[in-house]
Design an enzyme around this catalytic site. Structure first.
Site, PDB file in Angstrom:
ATOM      1  N   TYR A  27       5.403   6.471  18.698  1.00 18.31           N
ATOM      2  CA  TYR A  27       4.067   6.800  19.216  1.00 18.31           C
ATOM      3  C   TYR A  27       3.297   5.513  19.545  1.00 18.31           C
ATOM      4  CZ  TYR A  27       5.181  11.308  17.199  1.00 18.31           C
ATOM      5  OH  TYR A  27       5.782  12.476  16.880  1.00 18.31           O
TER       6      TYR A  27
ATOM      7  N   GLU B 258      -4.892   4.422   8.282  1.00 20.46           N
ATOM      8  CA  GLU B 258      -4.955   5.776   8.841  1.00 20.46           C
ATOM      9  C   GLU B 258      -4.218   5.857  10.180  1.00 20.46           C
ATOM     10  OE1 GLU B 258      -5.803   8.527   7.538  1.00 20.46           O
ATOM     11  OE2 GLU B 258      -6.561   7.678   5.682  1.00 20.46           O
TER      12      GLU B 258
ATOM     13  N   ASP C 174      -6.696  16.840   6.956  1.00 18.41           N
ATOM     14  CA  ASP C 174      -5.398  16.584   7.610  1.00 18.41           C
ATOM     15  C   ASP C 174      -4.480  17.777   7.318  1.00 18.41           C
ATOM     16  OD1 ASP C 174      -4.760  16.291   4.962  1.00 18.41           O
ATOM     17  OD2 ASP C 174      -3.543  14.495   5.242  1.00 18.41           O
TER      18      ASP C 174
ATOM     19  N   TYR D  86     -10.516  13.876  11.875  1.00 17.22           N
ATOM     20  CA  TYR D  86      -9.948  13.600  10.556  1.00 17.22           C
ATOM     21  C   TYR D  86     -10.062  12.109  10.206  1.00 17.22           C
ATOM     22  CZ  TYR D  86      -6.689  11.729   7.324  1.00 17.22           C
ATOM     23  OH  TYR D  86      -6.185  10.970   6.316  1.00 17.22           O
TER      24      TYR D  86
ATOM     25  N   TRP E 103      -4.122   0.786   0.372  1.00 20.66           N
ATOM     26  CA  TRP E 103      -5.364   1.123   1.061  1.00 20.66           C
ATOM     27  C   TRP E 103      -6.293   1.968   0.190  1.00 20.66           C
ATOM     28  CZ3 TRP E 103      -0.444   2.189   3.017  1.00 20.66           C
ATOM     29  CH2 TRP E 103       0.039   3.458   2.756  1.00 20.66           C
TER      30      TRP E 103
END
Ligand code: SF4
Length: 335
Positions: free
Chosen positions: A77, A32, A133, A115, A19
Site C-alpha cells: 500500500y 497509525e 477500528d 479513526y 508507540w
C-alpha cells in the site's frame, strides 16, 4: 462499568509497544499509518526504522521521497508511504511543523481518516473521542449484540455514538487502547477467548451465545486473479528498470519491462539478435483484492539494446531503489 473494567484489564495485560509510551503526536501518527492494513509484528520494525531515521517531522519532511519509499519497501500500500511524506511536508511548511491538536483538524490531513484522527487526538491530547477500528467494531458490536452490518456507515456511526458514552472521564487515550487491545488479543474474529474477557458477564453476545455470528458484514471481499508478465533485460550484470508513473499503485517505484504482447515481438522491436532466454518459476503475490501470478522471463543480451522509458542499473544501485515487493523478492531469491 465497561470502560473502567477494560482499562484496568488493559493496564495489567497490555503488550508493551513503543508507540504506547509516548504522547508525541508525530510518533503516534507514524505508528497509525504504518499499522493500517498491517499486523503489529510486521509494522513494528518499520516503526523503529522510521523513528530512528526521522526522529522529528522536520527530518521526514526534508527526506527525498525515494528514500522514504525505500524504507517503506515491503509494507505494501505504497500510497500510505507517499502520503506520509507529503503530509510531513505540509505540516512542516504550512503549519510551521506543528501537528494539529484536535480530532476535527487532524481529519484535514491527507491520509488521516476518522479513526486515525481519533487515535492521535486521544493518545496524544486525551481528547474524548472514540477510535473505532476493526477491533473496536467487533468488540462493541458483540458486547451490545448488534446484528447490523459493521461495514455499513450507519452502523459505524451508531457504534461511534455508543462508544462516546462509554469513555470514562479524562481517560479517552487509555480507553481506546484498551478496546483495541481487547479486540486484538481476546475478542478475536475466530477462537474468541471469552473466558479470559473482563466484560464477559455483561456481554450480550456471550450471554446469548451469539459471539460466532457477530460481527455481520454486508460485503465479502472478492479476490480476483491477475497475471503479470515481466521481461528482465540483462546486459553485463546490469538490469533494465523503469520508474513507474505517478498515478499507479506502485507509483514512483522501479520495476522491469511489463510485457503486453509476446517475447518475439519485443525482440524484433528492439532489434535484439544475440541473446539467451531464461524463464523463471512464477511468483505468487497476495494483495487484499487480488492474487498476482507473476512470470519472469530473462533476456541476457550480448549487446546493449536501446529501450525507451528506463535504463540499465548495477545491482548495487538497484538495492537502493524503491521497488514493489515482488521485484525486491525476485532480486533476493533469484539474482
Ligand atoms: S465476552 Fe467474548 S464476545 Fe464479549 S467482549 Fe468479551 S471476548 Fe468479546
Amino acid at each position: 462499568m465497561f470502560g473502567e473494567k477494560i482499562i484496568s484489564w488493559y493496564l495489567t495485560n497490555k503488550r508493551d509497544l513503543p508507540w504506547r509510551n509516548t504522547h508525541n503526536p508525530y510518533f503516534i501518527w507514524l505508528s497509525e499509518i504504518i499499522l493500517q492494513q498491517t499486523r503489529v509484528s510486521q509494522g513494528l520494525p518499520y516503526y523503529e526504522k522510521f523513528v530512528e531515521k526521522y526522529p522529528t517531522i522536520e527530518d521526514l519532511a526534508n527526506a527525498e521521497e525515494e528514500e522514504v519509499l525505500r524504507l517503506w519497501q515491503g509494507l505494501g500500500y505504497y500510497s500510505r508511504g507517499r502520503n506520509l511524506h507529503k503530509t510531513s511536508i505540509f505540516i512542516q511548511n504550512e503549519l510551521n511543523g506543528k501537528f494539529p491538536e484536535s480530532f476535527k483538524e487532524l481529519q484535514k490531513l491527507k491520509g488521516v481518516g476518522k479513526y486515525t484522527a481519533a487515535a492521535i487526538a486521544s493518545f496524544a491530547y486525551n481528547e474524548t473521542v472514540p477510535a473505532i477500528d476493526g477491533n473496536a467494531l467487533r468488540v462493541i458490536s458483540r458486547y451490545f449484540e448488534i446484528f447490523e452490518p459493521i461495514d455499513n456507515i450507519k452502523t459505524q456511526n451508531r457504534i461511534f455514538d455508543t462508544s462516546l458514552g462509554l469513555i470514562p472521564k479524562n481517560q479517552a487515550g487509555l480507553y481506546n487502547q484498551a478496546v483495541m487491545e481487547l479486540g486484538a488479543t481476546i475478542c478475536l474474529p475466530k477462537k474468541t477467548q471469552c473466558n479470559n474477557c473482563p466484560v464477559r458477564l455483561e456481554c450480550l453476545a456471550f450471554t446469548n451465545k451469539t459471539v460466532e455470528q457477530i460481527p455481520i458484514k454486508e460485503k465479502k471481499i472478492k479476490v480476483t486473479e491477475r497475471t503479470l508478465d515481466y521481461i528482465i533485460i540483462e546486459f553485463e550484470d546490469r538490469y533494465w528498470l523503469k520508474k513507474r508513473g505517478e498515478k499507479d499503485i506502485w507509483a514512483n517505484m522501479y520495476d522491469f519491462f511489463l510485457d503486453e504482447g509476446n517475447i518475439q515481438n519485443f525482440l524484433e522491436k528492439h532489434q535484439i539478435k544475440d541473446f539467451k532466454l531464461k524463464t523463471h518459476q512464477p511468483f505468487q503475490h497476495l494483495l487484499t483484492h487480488q492474487k498476482l501470478i507473476v512470470n519472469f522471463t530473462m533476456i541476457q543480451c550480448s549487446e546493449q539494446p536501446t529501450i525507451e522509458g528506463g535504463e540499465f542499473y548495477e545491482l548495487e544501485t538497484i538495492k537502493n531503489l524503491p521497488k514493489p515487493k515482488i521485484i525486491a523478492d525476485f532480486f533476493e531469491k533469484t539474482i
